[in-house]
Design a protein around this motif. Structure first.
Motif, PDB file in Angstrom:
ATOM      1  N   TRP A   1      12.405 -19.712  -1.881  1.00 44.02           N
ATOM      2  CA  TRP A   1      11.621 -21.078  -1.504  1.00 44.02           C
ATOM      3  C   TRP A   1      11.149 -20.931  -0.177  1.00 44.02           C
ATOM      4  CZ3 TRP A   1      13.292 -24.002   2.993  1.00 44.02           C
ATOM      5  CH2 TRP A   1      12.773 -25.347   2.760  1.00 44.02           C
TER       6      TRP A   1
ATOM      7  N   THR B   1      14.898 -20.915  -4.500  1.00 45.56           N
ATOM      8  CA  THR B   1      14.276 -22.019  -5.080  1.00 45.56           C
ATOM      9  C   THR B   1      15.347 -22.529  -6.062  1.00 45.56           C
ATOM     10  OG1 THR B   1      11.947 -21.630  -4.657  1.00 45.56           O
ATOM     11  CG2 THR B   1      12.489 -23.528  -6.260  1.00 45.56           C
TER      12      THR B   1
ATOM     13  N   THR C   1      16.459 -28.687  -3.254  1.00 43.32           N
ATOM     14  CA  THR C   1      15.736 -27.535  -3.631  1.00 43.32           C
ATOM     15  C   THR C   1      15.972 -26.202  -3.242  1.00 43.32           C
ATOM     16  OG1 THR C   1      13.629 -28.058  -2.810  1.00 43.32           O
ATOM     17  CG2 THR C   1      13.960 -29.359  -4.796  1.00 43.32           C
ATOM     18  N   MET C   2      16.601 -25.967  -2.327  1.00 41.66           N
ATOM     19  CA  MET C   2      16.807 -24.732  -1.673  1.00 41.66           C
ATOM     20  C   MET C   2      18.523 -24.324  -1.463  1.00 41.66           C
ATOM     21  SD  MET C   2      18.194 -25.302   1.576  1.00 41.66           S
ATOM     22  CE  MET C   2      17.909 -23.805   2.380  1.00 41.66           C
TER      23      MET C   2
END
Ligand code: TA6
Length: 282
Positions: A45, A159, A250-251
């Motif tokens: 990510w 990610t 999202t990480m």
């Protein structure tokens, strides 16, 4: 194929393309900030608001926390996570053994600048292998006449599709320090993330599995018996200038470390490799 380009902000960036994956490494910090297998989504990510400025760590990829992890143990004015991730590495060698693997070897050596921050002569070798498995190995060499102690981490940002849907497997029954509550606890079952998580697990083994909704990421470690798991959640994401407010969704950081009690002493001439190997499977 290996090409040399510039990142936004002008960092020298090495771009690797082979039949396995594409990757990008900035010489500043020896920082791998992109890795994506062919026909898959990025594995690492990277914040859309990351700095690419001299003296500031890139937010994402695999920052190198070295020669100390976290706040300096006696001088809080020194940079958090040490100085390697904001130092300019030198590219020593590139290798392309076959169409599926590319190796980069970078080096950081002690200098007047580093000696002002940390009074020891050292050599740091970073060996990155871009293939179906991503391997990052950071070898510390004590070039001094004195022994020294390091703490460190390969601070990998992964990610994920949605942080609320992932689990981390492999740390059940493992003791950890919970930085959020400042308590020592024991992990019960898989790790699920539904709040700020900032934990240093001790006596860890590998592999660990990051189960996402549409892929599994296997993380193997060498030279490490501690693992850091971190997600800043809502409030901390809002506080961080180089993260979007909803970036936490999202990480997830799962870091191969030598942290807290897992510090390492090196006598003169001694080497210590810290290595993480990351493999994605459907
Ligand atoms: O590895 C977890 C951690 O130590 C957190 O406490 C948080 O500070 C994170 O690292 C990021 O640190 P940074 O200095 O990169 O903002």
């Amino acid at each position: 194929m290996i090409t040399h380009t510039k990142t936004p902000g002008g960092f020298h960036s090495i771009e690797v393309q082979n039949k396995s994956a594409v990757a990008k490494v900035a010489l500043q910090g020896g920082h791998l900030f992109h890795y994506q297998q062919q026909n898959k989504k990025p594995l690492l990510w990277l914040s859309q608001k990351s700095h690419f400025e001299s003296g500031k760590a890139i937010r994402g990829g695999i920052p190198l926390c070295w020669p100390w992890f976290g706040e300096h143990h006696t001088d809080p004015a020194l940079p958090q996570h040490g100085f390697a991730r904001t130092s300019l590495f030198e590219l020593l060698e590139t290798r392309e053994p076959d169409e599926y693997n590319t190796e980069l070897i970078l080096q950081l050596q002690s200098s007047e600048q580093t000696l002002r921050l940390w009074p020891y002569q050292f050599e740091l070798l970073l060996h990155i292998t871009i293939g179906q498995t991503l391997t990052v190995s950071l070898t510390t060499i004590n070039c001094d006449s004195e022994a020294f102690i390091i703490t460190s981490a390969l601070h990998s940002y992964f990610t994920v599709s949605d942080i609320r849907d992932v689990t981390v497997q492999g740390l059940d029954k493992t003791e950890y320090w919970d930085k959020v509550t400042d308590e020592t606890k024991i992990q019960k079952g898989d790790i699920c993330i539904g709040e700020e998580v900032d934990r240093v697990y001790q006596k860890t083994t590998s592999p660990l599995l990051l189960e996402d909704s549409n892929r599994t990421i296997q993380i193997c470690s060498e030279g490490s018996s501690s693992t850091v798991v971190w997600n800043p959640w809502v409030d901390k994401s809002k506080e961080m200038a180089d993260m979007q407010d909803d970036a936490y969704k999202t990480m997830l950081c799962i870091e191969t470390a030598n942290a807290l009690q897992d510090s390492r002493m090196l006598v003169p001439g001694e080497e210590h490799p810290l290595e993480t190997s990351i493999t994605e499977s459907i």
